[in-house]
Scaffold this motif. Sequence first.
Motif, PDB file in Angstrom:
ATOM      1  N   PHE A 234       0.823  -1.204   0.000  1.00 22.59           N
ATOM      2  CA  PHE A 234       0.000   0.000   0.000  1.00 22.59           C
ATOM      3  C   PHE A 234       0.863   1.263   0.000  1.00 22.59           C
ATOM      4  CE2 PHE A 234      -1.918   3.400   2.622  1.00 22.59           C
ATOM      5  CZ  PHE A 234      -2.854   3.840   1.693  1.00 22.59           C
ATOM      6  N   PHE A 235       1.919   1.279   0.792  1.00 25.77           N
ATOM      7  CA  PHE A 235       2.781   2.456   0.889  1.00 25.77           C
ATOM      8  C   PHE A 235       3.835   2.524  -0.213  1.00 25.77           C
ATOM      9  CE2 PHE A 235       1.128   2.728   5.296  1.00 25.77           C
ATOM     10  CZ  PHE A 235       0.660   4.029   5.232  1.00 25.77           C
ATOM     11  N   GLY A 236       3.729   1.674  -1.235  1.00 27.47           N
ATOM     12  CA  GLY A 236       4.549   1.825  -2.433  1.00 27.47           C
ATOM     13  C   GLY A 236       5.735   0.899  -2.585  1.00 27.47           C
ATOM     14  N   ILE A 237       5.920  -0.042  -1.676  1.00 27.70           N
ATOM     15  CA  ILE A 237       7.002  -1.018  -1.804  1.00 27.70           C
ATOM     16  C   ILE A 237       6.389  -2.268  -2.417  1.00 27.70           C
ATOM     17  CG2 ILE A 237       8.767  -2.350  -0.592  1.00 27.70           C
ATOM     18  CD1 ILE A 237       9.205   0.637  -0.298  1.00 27.70           C
ATOM     19  N   GLY A 238       6.573  -2.458  -3.723  1.00 22.92           N
ATOM     20  CA  GLY A 238       5.883  -3.545  -4.388  1.00 22.92           C
ATOM     21  C   GLY A 238       6.763  -4.583  -5.050  1.00 22.92           C
ATOM     22  N   ARG A 239       8.050  -4.306  -5.146  1.00 20.71           N
ATOM     23  CA  ARG A 239       8.934  -5.270  -5.800  1.00 20.71           C
ATOM     24  C   ARG A 239       9.491  -6.257  -4.783  1.00 20.71           C
ATOM     25  NH1 ARG A 239      12.037  -1.633 -10.384  1.00 20.71           N
ATOM     26  NH2 ARG A 239      10.119  -1.131 -11.496  1.00 20.71           N
ATOM     27  N   PHE A 240       9.692  -7.468  -5.245  1.00 18.04           N
ATOM     28  CA  PHE A 240      10.122  -8.561  -4.377  1.00 18.04           C
ATOM     29  C   PHE A 240      11.358  -8.183  -3.549  1.00 18.04           C
ATOM     30  CE2 PHE A 240      12.385 -12.401  -3.297  1.00 18.04           C
ATOM     31  CZ  PHE A 240      11.377 -13.264  -2.874  1.00 18.04           C
ATOM     32  N   GLY A 241      12.416  -7.710  -4.218  1.00 19.97           N
ATOM     33  CA  GLY A 241      13.654  -7.376  -3.514  1.00 19.97           C
ATOM     34  C   GLY A 241      13.469  -6.265  -2.494  1.00 19.97           C
ATOM     35  N   GLU A 242      12.653  -5.271  -2.835  1.00 23.70           N
ATOM     36  CA  GLU A 242      12.378  -4.177  -1.900  1.00 23.70           C
ATOM     37  C   GLU A 242      11.631  -4.688  -0.677  1.00 23.70           C
ATOM     38  OE1 GLU A 242      10.101  -1.757  -4.601  1.00 23.70           O
ATOM     39  OE2 GLU A 242      11.777  -0.368  -4.902  1.00 23.70           O
ATOM     40  N   LEU A 243      10.642  -5.548  -0.913  1.00 25.68           N
ATOM     41  CA  LEU A 243       9.885  -6.123   0.199  1.00 25.68           C
ATOM     42  C   LEU A 243      10.792  -6.956   1.096  1.00 25.68           C
ATOM     43  CD1 LEU A 243       6.640  -7.150  -1.692  1.00 25.68           C
ATOM     44  CD2 LEU A 243       6.755  -5.543   0.222  1.00 25.68           C
ATOM     45  N   LYS A 244      11.646  -7.743   0.481  1.00 20.17           N
ATOM     46  CA  LYS A 244      12.560  -8.607   1.233  1.00 20.17           C
ATOM     47  C   LYS A 244      13.464  -7.764   2.140  1.00 20.17           C
ATOM     48  CE  LYS A 244      15.960 -12.267   0.437  1.00 20.17           C
ATOM     49  NZ  LYS A 244      17.054 -11.653   1.158  1.00 20.17           N
ATOM     50  N   ARG A 245      14.032  -6.709   1.591  1.00 19.63           N
ATOM     51  CA  ARG A 245      14.920  -5.834   2.376  1.00 19.63           C
ATOM     52  C   ARG A 245      14.164  -5.062   3.453  1.00 19.63           C
ATOM     53  NH1 ARG A 245      16.998  -5.347  -2.612  1.00 19.63           N
ATOM     54  NH2 ARG A 245      15.846  -3.467  -3.133  1.00 19.63           N
ATOM     55  N   THR A 246      13.037  -4.485   3.086  1.00 16.65           N
ATOM     56  CA  THR A 246      12.272  -3.666   4.022  1.00 16.65           C
ATOM     57  C   THR A 246      11.771  -4.478   5.206  1.00 16.65           C
ATOM     58  OG1 THR A 246      11.566  -2.189   2.252  1.00 16.65           O
ATOM     59  CG2 THR A 246      10.251  -2.163   4.257  1.00 16.65           C
ATOM     60  N   LEU A 247      11.277  -5.680   4.927  1.00 22.88           N
ATOM     61  CA  LEU A 247      10.688  -6.504   5.979  1.00 22.88           C
ATOM     62  C   LEU A 247      11.702  -7.380   6.702  1.00 22.88           C
ATOM     63  CD1 LEU A 247       7.485  -7.619   4.063  1.00 22.88           C
ATOM     64  CD2 LEU A 247       7.623  -5.930   5.905  1.00 22.88           C
ATOM     65  N   GLY A 248      12.862  -7.629   6.085  1.00 25.96           N
ATOM     66  CA  GLY A 248      13.833  -8.539   6.685  1.00 25.96           C
ATOM     67  C   GLY A 248      13.309  -9.967   6.702  1.00 25.96           C
ATOM     68  N   ILE A 249      12.638 -10.356   5.646  1.00 25.31           N
ATOM     69  CA  ILE A 249      11.996 -11.667   5.531  1.00 25.31           C
ATOM     70  C   ILE A 249      12.820 -12.535   4.579  1.00 25.31           C
ATOM     71  CG2 ILE A 249      10.514 -10.809   3.674  1.00 25.31           C
ATOM     72  CD1 ILE A 249       8.275 -12.602   4.653  1.00 25.31           C
ATOM     73  N   SER A 250      12.826 -13.824   4.819  1.00 19.86           N
ATOM     74  CA  SER A 250      13.559 -14.716   3.920  1.00 19.86           C
ATOM     75  C   SER A 250      12.830 -14.832   2.586  1.00 19.86           C
ATOM     76  CB  SER A 250      13.730 -16.103   4.549  1.00 19.86           C
ATOM     77  OG  SER A 250      12.483 -16.749   4.643  1.00 19.86           O
ATOM     78  N   ALA A 251      13.571 -15.107   1.537  1.00 18.71           N
ATOM     79  CA  ALA A 251      13.012 -15.179   0.188  1.00 18.71           C
ATOM     80  C   ALA A 251      11.943 -16.260   0.070  1.00 18.71           C
ATOM     81  CB  ALA A 251      14.123 -15.414  -0.836  1.00 18.71           C
ATOM     82  N   ASN A 252      12.172 -17.430   0.668  1.00 18.38           N
ATOM     83  CA  ASN A 252      11.190 -18.515   0.528  1.00 18.38           C
ATOM     84  C   ASN A 252       9.886 -18.192   1.250  1.00 18.38           C
ATOM     85  OD1 ASN A 252      12.527 -18.874   3.022  1.00 18.38           O
ATOM     86  ND2 ASN A 252      12.071 -21.052   3.037  1.00 18.38           N
ATOM     87  N   ILE A 253       9.957 -17.552   2.407  1.00 19.74           N
ATOM     88  CA  ILE A 253       8.732 -17.175   3.133  1.00 19.74           C
ATOM     89  C   ILE A 253       8.013 -16.070   2.371  1.00 19.74           C
ATOM     90  CG2 ILE A 253       7.849 -16.140   5.253  1.00 19.74           C
ATOM     91  CD1 ILE A 253       9.180 -18.273   6.599  1.00 19.74           C
ATOM     92  N   LEU A 254       8.756 -15.080   1.865  1.00 21.77           N
ATOM     93  CA  LEU A 254       8.139 -14.001   1.103  1.00 21.77           C
ATOM     94  C   LEU A 254       7.444 -14.550  -0.144  1.00 21.77           C
ATOM     95  CD1 LEU A 254       7.512 -11.038   0.649  1.00 21.77           C
ATOM     96  CD2 LEU A 254       9.784 -10.782  -0.395  1.00 21.77           C
ATOM     97  N   THR A 255       8.089 -15.442  -0.840  1.00 21.53           N
ATOM     98  CA  THR A 255       7.494 -16.055  -2.028  1.00 21.53           C
ATOM     99  C   THR A 255       6.184 -16.753  -1.664  1.00 21.53           C
ATOM    100  OG1 THR A 255       9.633 -16.350  -3.100  1.00 21.53           O
ATOM    101  CG2 THR A 255       7.835 -17.761  -3.867  1.00 21.53           C
TER     102      THR A 255
END
Length: 155
Positions: A33-54
Amino acid sequence: MSDHKSHVSFQHGQEFLAAISERWNYQILREVFFGIGRFGELKRTLGISANILTARLNSLTELGLLTKRAYRSDKPWYEYELTDSARELVVPAIATITRWAETQTTDDDATPHLLMHTTCGNPTNPYLACSSCHQPVEASTLRPVSTEVSGADQE
């Protein structure tokens, strides 16, 4: 009812709350909603692992809360956006929760998330209002009414 999509039951609300209550889903929806929509940006912003984010992005897409579109033609890289139906429910919820959290914080360095009303172009601080008198609705001024009580029987 023949069109089951137009019939929303209490169960649908429970399923939605269960979905956004999952550890990462609300945070992902908020960031999108606040404009972070790309996978890599979400991963960095949230500090989430790639497999969980996927897995979470796939789940939110399957639930109809997010859409994804490729933003590179040479690699399968995607950008995520809220669907129109998600915006109807998620945006007011995110705005309300974000406002509440910002008023409760003791962090002097916290930057408020500003919102603009695109209809008038002005900054806004949205609030819940009564559809009858148009006054702000607060927790202390709202109560449920029994389905057995008619409008004439209310105090």
